[in-house]
Design a protein around this motif. Structure first.
Motif, PDB file in Angstrom:
ATOM      1  N   ASN A   1       6.390   9.768   8.985  1.00 10.48           N
ATOM      2  CA  ASN A   1       6.239  10.881   8.039  1.00 10.48           C
ATOM      3  C   ASN A   1       5.610  10.448   6.720  1.00 10.48           C
ATOM      4  OD1 ASN A   1       6.728  13.780   7.904  1.00 10.48           O
ATOM      5  ND2 ASN A   1       8.016  13.289   6.126  1.00 10.48           N
ATOM      6  N   LEU A   2       5.540   9.145   6.490  1.00 11.61           N
ATOM      7  CA  LEU A   2       4.830   8.667   5.302  1.00 11.61           C
ATOM      8  C   LEU A   2       3.377   9.139   5.322  1.00 11.61           C
ATOM      9  CD1 LEU A   2       6.179   5.005   5.099  1.00 11.61           C
ATOM     10  CD2 LEU A   2       6.766   6.901   3.575  1.00 11.61           C
ATOM     11  N   LEU A   3       2.813   9.289   6.515  1.00 13.39           N
ATOM     12  CA  LEU A   3       1.434   9.753   6.638  1.00 13.39           C
ATOM     13  C   LEU A   3       1.295  11.179   6.105  1.00 13.39           C
ATOM     14  CD1 LEU A   3      -1.457   9.286   7.587  1.00 13.39           C
ATOM     15  CD2 LEU A   3      -0.746  10.043   9.882  1.00 13.39           C
ATOM     16  N   GLU A   4       2.290  12.028   6.427  1.00 17.36           N
ATOM     17  CA  GLU A   4       2.238  13.419   5.959  1.00 17.36           C
ATOM     18  C   GLU A   4       2.406  13.479   4.442  1.00 17.36           C
ATOM     19  OE1 GLU A   4       1.329  15.766   8.072  1.00 17.36           O
ATOM     20  OE2 GLU A   4       1.226  14.087   9.502  1.00 17.36           O
ATOM     21  N   ILE A   5       3.298  12.660   3.933  1.00 16.71           N
ATOM     22  CA  ILE A   5       3.502  12.612   2.479  1.00 16.71           C
ATOM     23  C   ILE A   5       2.218  12.156   1.789  1.00 16.71           C
ATOM     24  CG2 ILE A   5       4.773  11.434   0.634  1.00 16.71           C
ATOM     25  CD1 ILE A   5       7.173  11.302   2.581  1.00 16.71           C
ATOM     26  N   LYS A   6       1.600  11.130   2.336  1.00 18.22           N
ATOM     27  CA  LYS A   6       0.370  10.597   1.746  1.00 18.22           C
ATOM     28  C   LYS A   6      -0.746  11.639   1.783  1.00 18.22           C
ATOM     29  CE  LYS A   6      -2.733   6.601   2.028  1.00 18.22           C
ATOM     30  NZ  LYS A   6      -2.971   5.293   2.702  1.00 18.22           N
ATOM     31  N   LYS A   7      -0.883  12.326   2.909  1.00 23.53           N
ATOM     32  CA  LYS A   7      -1.922  13.355   3.026  1.00 23.53           C
ATOM     33  C   LYS A   7      -1.744  14.437   1.965  1.00 23.53           C
ATOM     34  CE  LYS A   7      -2.851  13.077   8.027  1.00 23.53           C
ATOM     35  NZ  LYS A   7      -2.640  13.801   9.319  1.00 23.53           N
TER      36      LYS A   7
ATOM     37  N   ILE B   1      -0.158   2.691   7.366  1.00 25.93           N
ATOM     38  CA  ILE B   1      -0.272   3.978   6.671  1.00 25.93           C
ATOM     39  C   ILE B   1      -0.341   3.814   5.159  1.00 25.93           C
ATOM     40  CG2 ILE B   1       0.918   6.166   6.203  1.00 25.93           C
ATOM     41  CD1 ILE B   1       2.199   5.879   9.025  1.00 25.93           C
ATOM     42  N   VAL B   2       0.577   3.034   4.613  1.00 23.27           N
ATOM     43  CA  VAL B   2       0.706   2.954   3.150  1.00 23.27           C
ATOM     44  C   VAL B   2       0.003   1.706   2.617  1.00 23.27           C
ATOM     45  CG1 VAL B   2       2.851   4.262   3.117  1.00 23.27           C
ATOM     46  CG2 VAL B   2       2.936   1.766   3.314  1.00 23.27           C
ATOM     47  N   GLU B   3      -0.003   1.588   1.295  1.00 30.26           N
ATOM     48  CA  GLU B   3      -0.729   0.497   0.647  1.00 30.26           C
ATOM     49  C   GLU B   3       0.079  -0.799   0.574  1.00 30.26           C
ATOM     50  OE1 GLU B   3      -2.786   4.082  -0.036  1.00 30.26           O
ATOM     51  OE2 GLU B   3      -0.693   3.680  -0.532  1.00 30.26           O
TER      52      GLU B   3
ATOM     53  N   THR C   1      13.175  11.146   3.152  1.00 29.11           N
ATOM     54  CA  THR C   1      11.766  10.916   3.491  1.00 29.11           C
ATOM     55  C   THR C   1      11.235  11.968   4.463  1.00 29.11           C
ATOM     56  OG1 THR C   1      12.162   8.557   3.169  1.00 29.11           O
ATOM     57  CG2 THR C   1      10.131   9.159   4.296  1.00 29.11           C
ATOM     58  N   MET C   2      12.113  12.577   5.242  1.00 31.52           N
ATOM     59  CA  MET C   2      11.673  13.620   6.165  1.00 31.52           C
ATOM     60  C   MET C   2      11.386  14.941   5.448  1.00 31.52           C
ATOM     61  SD  MET C   2      11.373  11.996   8.874  1.00 31.52           S
ATOM     62  CE  MET C   2      10.900  13.384   9.899  1.00 31.52           C
ATOM     63  N   ASP C   3      11.778  15.045   4.203  1.00 34.24           N
ATOM     64  CA  ASP C   3      11.462  16.218   3.394  1.00 34.24           C
ATOM     65  C   ASP C   3      10.107  15.966   2.728  1.00 34.24           C
ATOM     66  OD1 ASP C   3      11.255  18.288   1.590  1.00 34.24           O
ATOM     67  OD2 ASP C   3      13.180  17.927   0.604  1.00 34.24           O
ATOM     68  N   THR C   4       9.058  16.336   3.401  1.00 36.84           N
ATOM     69  CA  THR C   4       7.706  16.012   2.940  1.00 36.84           C
ATOM     70  C   THR C   4       7.408  16.603   1.566  1.00 36.84           C
ATOM     71  OG1 THR C   4       6.934  15.914   5.227  1.00 36.84           O
ATOM     72  CG2 THR C   4       5.254  16.148   3.511  1.00 36.84           C
ATOM     73  N   LEU C   5       7.607  17.884   1.411  1.00 43.85           N
ATOM     74  CA  LEU C   5       7.275  18.530   0.142  1.00 43.85           C
ATOM     75  C   LEU C   5       8.189  18.051  -0.978  1.00 43.85           C
ATOM     76  CD1 LEU C   5       6.415  22.198   1.230  1.00 43.85           C
ATOM     77  CD2 LEU C   5       4.866  20.316   0.650  1.00 43.85           C
ATOM     78  N   GLY C   6       9.466  17.835  -0.670  1.00 47.00           N
ATOM     79  CA  GLY C   6      10.391  17.317  -1.675  1.00 47.00           C
ATOM     80  C   GLY C   6       9.977  15.931  -2.144  1.00 47.00           C
ATOM     81  N   SER C   7       9.556  15.094  -1.200  1.00 49.27           N
ATOM     82  CA  SER C   7       9.097  13.749  -1.551  1.00 49.27           C
ATOM     83  C   SER C   7       7.824  13.804  -2.382  1.00 49.27           C
ATOM     84  CB  SER C   7       8.854  12.922  -0.280  1.00 49.27           C
ATOM     85  OG  SER C   7      10.052  12.744   0.442  1.00 49.27           O
ATOM     86  N   VAL C   8       6.924  14.706  -2.036  1.00 49.86           N
ATOM     87  CA  VAL C   8       5.671  14.848  -2.770  1.00 49.86           C
ATOM     88  C   VAL C   8       5.943  15.322  -4.194  1.00 49.86           C
ATOM     89  CG1 VAL C   8       3.546  16.213  -2.943  1.00 49.86           C
ATOM     90  CG2 VAL C   8       4.214  15.202  -0.750  1.00 49.86           C
TER      91      VAL C   8
ATOM     92  N   THR D   1      11.639   5.065   1.075  1.00 53.54           N
ATOM     93  CA  THR D   1      12.366   4.390   2.146  1.00 53.54           C
ATOM     94  C   THR D   1      11.881   4.841   3.522  1.00 53.54           C
ATOM     95  OG1 THR D   1      14.567   3.852   2.999  1.00 53.54           O
ATOM     96  CG2 THR D   1      14.239   6.103   2.239  1.00 53.54           C
ATOM     97  N   ALA D   2      11.885   3.896   4.459  1.00 53.50           N
ATOM     98  CA  ALA D   2      11.528   4.190   5.852  1.00 53.50           C
ATOM     99  C   ALA D   2      12.548   3.494   6.751  1.00 53.50           C
ATOM    100  CB  ALA D   2      10.114   3.726   6.165  1.00 53.50           C
ATOM    101  N   PRO D   3      13.745   4.054   6.859  1.00 52.52           N
ATOM    102  CA  PRO D   3      14.800   3.376   7.624  1.00 52.52           C
ATOM    103  C   PRO D   3      14.581   3.375   9.129  1.00 52.52           C
ATOM    104  CG  PRO D   3      15.570   5.506   6.824  1.00 52.52           C
ATOM    105  CD  PRO D   3      14.238   5.275   6.197  1.00 52.52           C
ATOM    106  N   SER D   4      13.711   4.237   9.633  1.00 49.15           N
ATOM    107  CA  SER D   4      13.436   4.243  11.072  1.00 49.15           C
ATOM    108  C   SER D   4      11.989   4.671  11.301  1.00 49.15           C
ATOM    109  CB  SER D   4      14.392   5.195  11.803  1.00 49.15           C
ATOM    110  OG  SER D   4      14.080   6.540  11.490  1.00 49.15           O
ATOM    111  N   VAL D   5      11.587   4.672  12.552  1.00 43.44           N
ATOM    112  CA  VAL D   5      10.198   4.975  12.897  1.00 43.44           C
ATOM    113  C   VAL D   5       9.809   6.388  12.482  1.00 43.44           C
ATOM    114  CG1 VAL D   5       8.611   5.314  14.833  1.00 43.44           C
ATOM    115  CG2 VAL D   5      10.069   3.284  14.758  1.00 43.44           C
ATOM    116  N   LYS D   6      10.737   7.339  12.604  1.00 51.10           N
ATOM    117  CA  LYS D   6      10.366   8.723  12.279  1.00 51.10           C
ATOM    118  C   LYS D   6      10.036   8.870  10.788  1.00 51.10           C
ATOM    119  CE  LYS D   6      15.046  10.552  11.501  1.00 51.10           C
ATOM    120  NZ  LYS D   6      15.996  11.638  11.814  1.00 51.10           N
TER     121      LYS D   6
END
Length: 684
Positions: free
Chosen positions: A76-82, A110-112, A43-50, A67-72
């Motif tokens: 980062n879901l916000l960056e992926i969504k953007k 952040i998410v739906e 999930t921390m790989d923004t471009l890979g997730s996108v 997945t969002a196993p922790s706060v970080k």
């Protein structure tokens, strides 16, 4: 006992659930059944997730879970969504949460949609058996409710939907201590959270009851629907899925057995097929399962109705028995919430305590030679002039009007049409297949075993009475109704209500379908019956154009034979090969699941009936493996924990040694068998 869990057992009707808005794409109500999957990139790989999300959407995903196993990761879901919105992709995102309420509360802004698992959101999972008093149990529930309440309030404020997703393998110690490892425990785990949602006037909720064991999964969903109605709760949408289904053919069959069984009864508002493959491979399978029901209601032929309540002793009246079939059945004669195999008499090696048998249909072959039996799992060596049966060796061969011109190998028996049996001199080693008309009129039958092919409409009182008294008869039930599984189930109900206890082989025929359609449809139709304890064998048939070469016919028959055994295994009714309970991977995964699963399969696929769980992280670890015999679980980069059942035996094993040590653990338990190198049989 209230056995109602769906709108109808005989007419295709979708359960009308509450509509839940998830971004701009609502679920439930009158909306189509939705398709979703889950990313596997960190999930921390923004471009890979996108990029992966875009591929998934292109493949047919309507919702994407991350997945969002922790706060970080939640942040980062916000960056992926953007980035997705920047690229014109408005797919609703779902945050997958385990163990971390603070991550869920952030993600909900952040998410739906957020998904929480009641078993590990704020509860305990240490595999401890705890004795609770009513007061201490209530106090623990209240503690969990208070931990859960902030998330509910945030979701309500931000218009975020929620899935309360119970997993069979991650029930908390508290639930297990009171309800055991049961579908009821799964349902109660979700209802504890759901009751609080309703108290807070929050209704944007989706529910799921996932398990790797298809029997448990189907029973839990049915029981959930029944309990929602019983408690007067809202008819929330259902998310369907079989956890850790595996890969390739086995994963697809297992998914169809569980998901398809529920879709047949009109249950389900969204589907995720969990395969140990790239996530974009999941959506087409889910869509193929769903699309089967697009026109089901108008294509289906009427089926005699079933009542969920007993009627006034109509089963024993002379008037009822004199009719072709009653207008309404007496009651549902099975328990839809608990597995019980239909009790039958033993006829030959069919019925009673025998495993369900596999029949392979050779009736359309113009001729049969020794080497052709390879398609039935019986391998001939010309050099040794003998047969060897594989683990997927069929039990019966149906040759129709042309009996096989040579002696069949041990372990394979032959069924021929009644006229051919008579013409061949009523040979003892052949078993006749009769139509209902032939059966009623026959003065000569096999002394030990006779097959009678029937449909629901031909189960007249006279035929039923004849069958009831015949200790040599085995039924082959078939249908040409588009609503096939419910019609065959209805025929079983008739047998049960009329106390006809002959064994039954389920026949399904799939003319002119693709291999994948045949695979999914057969797994649904046959598997759905087996999950209710109905059926003592399976016979799958297809049709190819007459001009097709024999080699193509044999390839198709081989696939159908393997499919038959795969369905029996997926329904937990006959274990004929190693079972791999492997998770579909996600951003938490600590090793390459596809590569590792393939490596473990290569070393262990000869261990008939052994169940091996392969989990990418501790979240999908001992609990999610549920009833696996052994477990291979990622616990860190390059580190593996090995389990016997749900007990960790070896911690932090280097990945390069882990498979060897897994095999050594099996050897210590006396369950390891050295693979035997067999000379490849050749045809004559």
């Amino acid at each position: 006992m209230n056995k109602t869990y769906c709108p109808s057992l005989t007419e295709y009707k979708r359960r009308l659930s509450r509509e839940v808005k998830i971004g701009d794409l609502p679920m439930g109500g009158l909306n189509p059944i939705r398709v979703q999957s889950m990313t596997t990139v960190d999930t921390m790989d923004t471009l890979g997730s996108v990029e992966q999300t875009l591929r998934m959407v292109e493949a047919g995903c309507e919702y994407v879970r991350i997945t969002a196993p922790s706060v970080k990761e939640a942040q980062n879901l916000l960056e992926i969504k953007k980035e997705l919105r920047k690229r014109g992709c408005n797919v609703p995102l779902i945050a997958d949460i385990h163990f971390t309420p603070n991550a869920a509360e952030l993600a909900a802004r952040i998410v739906e949609k957020v998904r929480v698992n009641p078993g590990n959101y704020a509860d305990k999972k240490k595999f401890d058996l705890i004795e609770y008093t009513d007061a201490s149990y209530a106090a623990e529930v209240e503690r969990i409710r208070e931990r859960f309440r902030p998330l509910v309030q945030i979701c309500k404020q931000y218009g975020t939907a929620m899935r309360i997703g119970t997993n069979h393998g991650s029930l908390s110690d508290r639930i297990l201590s009171r309800y055991g490892d049961t579908p009821l425990g799964m349902v109660e785990s979700a209802l504890e959270f759901l009751r609080l949602c309703e108290e807070e006037n929050y209704y944007d909720v989706v529910l799921s009851m996932k398990a790797s064991n298809t029997q448990v999964m189907v029973q839990a969903y049915r029981l959930l629907v029944q309990k929602l109605d019983e408690e007067g709760l809202q008819p929330y949408p259902l998310h369907l899925g079989v956890t850790e289904a595996g890969e390739a053919e086995d994963g697809r069959i297992k998914s169809a057995v569980g998901i398809g069984t529920l879709l047949e009864d009109g249950l389900g508002d969204t589907v995720r097929v969990s395969l140990t493959e790239a996530p974009e491979a999941e959506a087409p399978v889910a869509k193929a399962l769903i699309d089967r029901y697009t026109h089901r209601a108008e294509e289906a032929k009427p089926i005699v109705a079933v009542s969920s309540e007993p009627l006034a002793d109509s089963s024993s009246s002379d008037e009822a028995n004199s009719q072709q079939l009653p207008a309404t059945s007496y009651t549902i004669p099975i328990d839809p919430f608990q597995y019980h195999r239909r009790q039958t008499r033993e006829v030959g090696n069919l019925g009673s305590q025998n495993v369900p048998r596999v029949v392979v249909d050779f009736s359309r072959l113009p001729s049969v030679e020794y080497a052709d039996l390879r398609a039935a799992g019986h391998l001939y060596s010309a050099f040794l002039d003998k047969f060897q049966m594989s683990d997927l060796g069929a039990d019966y061969l149906y040759s129709g009007q042309r009996p096989v011109p040579f002696m069949l190998p041990n372990g394979l028996k032959e069924i021929v049409d009644y006229a051919a049996w008579l013409d061949a001199g009523r040979r003892h080693e052949h078993y006749p297949l009769l139509t209902p008309q032939e059966y009623a009129a026959a003065t000569v039958r096999h002394q030990a075993l006779n097959f009678v092919r029937c449909e629901l409409a031909t189960l007249t009182p006279d035929v039923l009475n004849q069958l009831r008294q015949d200790h040599t008869a085995v039924l082959i039930l078939r249908t040409d109704n588009a609503h096939a599984m419910p019609e065959i189930r209805r025929a079983f109900f008739e047998l049960l209500n009329k106390e006809v206890n002959n064994p039954v082989i389920i026949q399904r025929q799939f003319p002119q379908l693709t291999a994948e359609q045949t695979q999914l449809y057969a797994a649904t139709d046959v598997g759905g019956l087996l999950l209710d304890g109905l059926g003592d064998g399976v016979l799958l048939s297809t049709e190819l154009l007459p001009e097709r070469p024999k080699t193509e016919w044999l390839q198709t028959l081989d696939q159908l034979n393997q499919l038959s055994f795969g369905i029996l295994q997926a329904a937990r009714t006959r274990m004929s090969k190693t079972e791999y309970i492997s998770c579909p991977s996600c951003g938490r995964t600590l090793f390459d699941l596809q590569e590792t699963t393939a490596m473990i399969r290569k070393r262990t696929d000869h261990l008939k009936g052994v169940k091996i769980g392969i989990m990418g992280c501790i979240v999908n670890g001992p609990g999610e493996m549920a009833d696996a015999d052994y477990g291979y679980v990622g616990v860190g980069k390059g580190k593996i924990a090995l389990y016997r059942g749900q007990e960790v035996i070896k911690k932090s094993v280097p990945e390069e040694r882990a498979v060897d040590e897994l095999i050594e653990l099996m050897r210590e338990d006396g369950r390891w068998i050295e693979p035997v190198l067999v000379e490849e049989p050749v045809g004559v």
